[in-house]
Design a protein around this motif. Structure first.
Motif, PDB file in Angstrom:
ATOM      1  N   LEU A 124       0.859  -1.188   0.000  1.00 47.21           N
ATOM      2  CA  LEU A 124       0.000   0.000   0.000  1.00 47.21           C
ATOM      3  C   LEU A 124       0.891   1.233   0.000  1.00 47.21           C
ATOM      4  N   GLY A 125       1.221   1.743  -1.200  1.00 42.54           N
ATOM      5  CA  GLY A 125       2.056   2.931  -1.313  1.00 42.54           C
ATOM      6  C   GLY A 125       3.383   2.738  -0.602  1.00 42.54           C
ATOM      7  N   ASP A 126       3.744   3.736   0.219  1.00 42.96           N
ATOM      8  CA  ASP A 126       5.043   3.702   0.890  1.00 42.96           C
ATOM      9  C   ASP A 126       5.031   2.917   2.193  1.00 42.96           C
ATOM     10  N   ARG A 127       3.867   2.457   2.616  1.00 40.53           N
ATOM     11  CA  ARG A 127       3.767   1.708   3.868  1.00 40.53           C
ATOM     12  C   ARG A 127       4.612   0.428   3.782  1.00 40.53           C
ATOM     13  N   VAL A 128       5.255   0.069   4.890  1.00 40.56           N
ATOM     14  CA  VAL A 128       5.965  -1.218   4.915  1.00 40.56           C
ATOM     15  C   VAL A 128       4.966  -2.268   5.401  1.00 40.56           C
ATOM     16  N   PRO A 129       4.568  -3.210   4.536  1.00 40.39           N
ATOM     17  CA  PRO A 129       3.554  -4.181   4.964  1.00 40.39           C
ATOM     18  C   PRO A 129       4.098  -5.105   6.054  1.00 40.39           C
ATOM     19  N   ARG A 130       3.197  -5.556   6.914  1.00 39.77           N
ATOM     20  CA  ARG A 130       3.581  -6.539   7.921  1.00 39.77           C
ATOM     21  C   ARG A 130       4.029  -7.821   7.208  1.00 39.77           C
ATOM     22  N   GLU A 131       4.936  -8.550   7.838  1.00 40.32           N
ATOM     23  CA  GLU A 131       5.418  -9.786   7.204  1.00 40.32           C
ATOM     24  C   GLU A 131       4.909 -11.002   7.943  1.00 40.32           C
ATOM     25  N   TYR A 132       4.509 -12.006   7.217  1.00 38.87           N
ATOM     26  CA  TYR A 132       4.072 -13.263   7.821  1.00 38.87           C
ATOM     27  C   TYR A 132       5.244 -13.963   8.487  1.00 38.87           C
ATOM     28  N   THR A 133       4.919 -14.723   9.540  1.00 38.24           N
ATOM     29  CA  THR A 133       5.943 -15.556  10.178  1.00 38.24           C
ATOM     30  C   THR A 133       5.773 -17.019   9.769  1.00 38.24           C
ATOM     31  N   GLY A 134       4.702 -17.314   9.060  1.00 34.49           N
ATOM     32  CA  GLY A 134       4.443 -18.685   8.609  1.00 34.49           C
ATOM     33  C   GLY A 134       2.997 -18.768   8.157  1.00 34.49           C
ATOM     34  N   SER A 135       2.527 -19.966   7.908  1.00 24.08           N
ATOM     35  CA  SER A 135       1.144 -20.127   7.465  1.00 24.08           C
ATOM     36  C   SER A 135       0.663 -21.544   7.772  1.00 24.08           C
ATOM     37  N   PHE A 136      -0.620 -21.682   8.043  1.00 22.20           N
ATOM     38  CA  PHE A 136      -1.198 -23.020   8.040  1.00 22.20           C
ATOM     39  C   PHE A 136      -1.207 -23.519   6.592  1.00 22.20           C
ATOM     40  N   PRO A 137      -1.174 -24.847   6.407  1.00 20.31           N
ATOM     41  CA  PRO A 137      -1.137 -25.357   5.029  1.00 20.31           C
ATOM     42  C   PRO A 137      -2.433 -25.095   4.258  1.00 20.31           C
ATOM     43  N   ILE A 138      -2.269 -24.962   2.953  1.00 18.73           N
ATOM     44  CA  ILE A 138      -3.402 -24.719   2.054  1.00 18.73           C
ATOM     45  C   ILE A 138      -3.410 -25.807   0.984  1.00 18.73           C
ATOM     46  N   ILE A 139      -4.591 -26.350   0.728  1.00 23.11           N
ATOM     47  CA  ILE A 139      -4.777 -27.212  -0.445  1.00 23.11           C
ATOM     48  C   ILE A 139      -5.767 -26.500  -1.350  1.00 23.11           C
ATOM     49  N   SER A 140      -5.378 -26.279  -2.591  1.00 21.14           N
ATOM     50  CA  SER A 140      -6.276 -25.561  -3.494  1.00 21.14           C
ATOM     51  C   SER A 140      -7.006 -26.541  -4.411  1.00 21.14           C
ATOM     52  N   VAL A 141      -8.270 -26.236  -4.624  1.00 15.16           N
ATOM     53  CA  VAL A 141      -9.072 -26.983  -5.599  1.00 15.16           C
ATOM     54  C   VAL A 141      -9.654 -25.935  -6.544  1.00 15.16           C
ATOM     55  N   PRO A 142      -8.912 -25.590  -7.605  1.00 15.00           N
ATOM     56  CA  PRO A 142      -9.397 -24.512  -8.478  1.00 15.00           C
ATOM     57  C   PRO A 142     -10.656 -24.916  -9.231  1.00 15.00           C
ATOM     58  N   THR A 143     -11.606 -24.004  -9.259  1.00 18.39           N
ATOM     59  CA  THR A 143     -12.856 -24.248  -9.992  1.00 18.39           C
ATOM     60  C   THR A 143     -12.918 -23.399 -11.260  1.00 18.39           C
ATOM     61  N   ILE A 144     -11.918 -22.554 -11.463  1.00 17.56           N
ATOM     62  CA  ILE A 144     -11.809 -21.716 -12.666  1.00 17.56           C
ATOM     63  C   ILE A 144     -10.329 -21.696 -13.044  1.00 17.56           C
ATOM     64  N   SER A 145     -10.027 -21.798 -14.343  1.00 18.22           N
ATOM     65  CA  SER A 145      -8.631 -21.654 -14.782  1.00 18.22           C
ATOM     66  C   SER A 145      -8.412 -20.207 -15.177  1.00 18.22           C
ATOM     67  N   ALA A 146      -7.712 -19.461 -14.340  1.00 18.78           N
ATOM     68  CA  ALA A 146      -7.480 -18.059 -14.664  1.00 18.78           C
ATOM     69  C   ALA A 146      -6.296 -17.507 -13.889  1.00 18.78           C
ATOM     70  N   ALA A 147      -6.451 -17.450 -12.572  1.00 17.71           N
ATOM     71  CA  ALA A 147      -5.527 -16.655 -11.770  1.00 17.71           C
ATOM     72  C   ALA A 147      -4.160 -17.296 -11.583  1.00 17.71           C
ATOM     73  N   GLY A 148      -4.091 -18.613 -11.665  1.00 16.86           N
ATOM     74  CA  GLY A 148      -2.829 -19.280 -11.353  1.00 16.86           C
ATOM     75  C   GLY A 148      -2.545 -19.296  -9.864  1.00 16.86           C
ATOM     76  N   SER A 149      -3.485 -18.773  -9.086  1.00 14.16           N
ATOM     77  CA  SER A 149      -3.296 -18.685  -7.634  1.00 14.16           C
ATOM     78  C   SER A 149      -3.170 -20.057  -6.984  1.00 14.16           C
ATOM     79  N   GLU A 150      -3.685 -21.091  -7.676  1.00 13.47           N
ATOM     80  CA  GLU A 150      -3.704 -22.436  -7.108  1.00 13.47           C
ATOM     81  C   GLU A 150      -2.310 -22.970  -6.791  1.00 13.47           C
ATOM     82  N   SER A 151      -1.273 -22.356  -7.375  1.00 15.78           N
ATOM     83  CA  SER A 151       0.067 -22.881  -7.118  1.00 15.78           C
ATOM     84  C   SER A 151       1.120 -21.771  -7.027  1.00 15.78           C
TER      85      SER A 151
END
Ligand code: FE2
Length: 396
Positions: A124-151
């Protein structure tokens, strides 16, 4: 000369018709209590939600279903999901949906792990975004082929209070597994299928057209995927139920935004930056916004890196003009012809967007995604506010 890079592809792809039924068995390797994040019920996806829930329960997982993620996922909705995720002590997210659901799920999984609220982490502009320290696991099941977000590591969300839309990237949030089941992809209707193919095209060309560096490998990979996409676009609009073609488009989606297409010439994403305010202010689905923006952007920016625009025009759109500047200007013409031939072309007025916020939206772009110079956003060269307004004007 190639720019230095790092790339790996950590997501396991599980492809095949009917394989969504394996989600429980796969998820059991990563967690015990799953949140299924998906769209509002009442669509063709309802039976798939039931299949996923049953598969997870059969494999011994507890399940919480969070419906209601919007096509432009709102930070406020995601924050509600995060509270439920934490209160229910979930430990894995099953992202069942298109790019918006998968993007939203990334913010759920990583913010629930790292603390704070989803909007804390976006650029967001010049703001320094907060950084993640980790994440719970994600399994993606894409229902549309578009964003590539699934991987991949990216994710876009919208702030409904400020009408801002922005993104972040984090390797923590890359899905562990993407279950790509072409039977599910059949449910995507005609207009959304067209918008999605054009969104894939936009991902393939963003870095190609915004990086002055040369990487013949990346160019050839990208050109191959563009040709594959265009071939299969023609086929899918003849038969939306063709699962072979759906499978080909799924691969274009996945590898089109994987980083693989930009090895050695990583650029930036000005077309996406210019589209974001359309989605943020008017709730326009992202793919449809790209349909509107791409031809105009290609026209306005053709002289920025003519050799790159010309290369794409020659290699994928049959242009034989030898002069780079002339050939670069033909790219927009050829892409427009392609959109019109497939009855995909849309203007701002076709999607119901008036002309009164062009200045405001251009201000949003240069403020939220600043380029190297004042009042610009990043592009093949800094894209000025006046040029962004010109793009919107051409989209009318
Ligand atoms: Fe996109």
């Amino acid at each position: 000369m190639m720019t230095p890079f790092e790339w790996n592809f950590p997501t396991k792809l599980t492809y095949g018709a009917g394989r969504v039924k394996e989600v429980g068995q796969i998820a059991a390797e990563y967690g015990k209590k799953a949140m299924i994040a998906t769209y509002e019920k009442g669509s063709a996806l309802d039976p798939v939600i039931e299949t996923v829930e049953a598969s997870l329960r059969d494999a011994g997982l507890d399940v919480v279903v969070f419906t209601g993620i919007e096509p432009n996922p709102r930070a406020q909705t995601i924050d509600r999901a995060i509270e439920i995720f934490k209160a229910e002590e979930c430990d894995i997210v099953i992202a069942l949906g298109g790019g918006s659901v998968i993007d939203g799920s990334k913010y759920i999984a990583a913010t629930a792990f790292s603390g704070g609220q989803s909007w804390d982490y976006v650029v967001l502009g010049d703001r320094v975004p907060r950084e993640y320290t980790g994440s719970f696991p994600i399994i993606s099941v894409p229902t549309i082929s578009a964003a590539g977000s699934e991987s991949n590591a990216g994710g876009v969300i919208q702030n409904a209070e400020t009408n801002e839309k922005s993104f972040s990237r984090s390797p923590y949030r890359i899905p562990k597994v993407a279950i790509v089941d072409p039977e599910i992809l059949k449910s995507v209707p005609m207009r959304l299928t067209k918008d999605s193919c054009i969104d894939i095209f936009s991902h393939l060309v963003e870095h190609y057209l915004s990086c002055p560096e040369e990487s013949e490998f990346a160019d050839r990979m990208t050109e191959g995927m563009i040709l594959c996409l265009m071939d299969n676009f023609d086929k899918i609009i003849q038969d939306l139920d063709d699962i072979e073609v759906r499978g080909q488009l799924a691969l274009c989606s996945i590898f089109g935004w994987s980083g693989f297409q930009a090895l050695g010439r990583l650029g930036c994403i000005p077309m996406h930056s210019i589209e974001m305010p359309l989605s943020a202010h008017y709730d326009l689905p992202h793919g449809r916004g790209m349909v509107v923006v791409i031809p105009a952007y290609l026209e306005v920016m053709a002289d920025a890196v003519p050799h790159r625009f010309a290369k794409l025009a020659r290699r994928c759109f049959g242009v034989t003009e030898q002069d780079d500047l002339k050939a670069s200007k033909l790219l927009s013409v050829k892409v427009t012809e392609w959109f019109k031939r497939t009855e995909s072309f849309l203007t701002l007025s076709d999607v119901g967007i008036p002309t009164d916020k062009f200045e405001l939206m251009a201000d949003d772009v240069v403020r939220m995604f600043p380029g190297g110079e004042p009042e610009t956003t990043s592009g093949p060269r800094p894209v000025t506010k006046a040029e962004i307004v010109k793009v919107y004007e051409l989209c009318k």
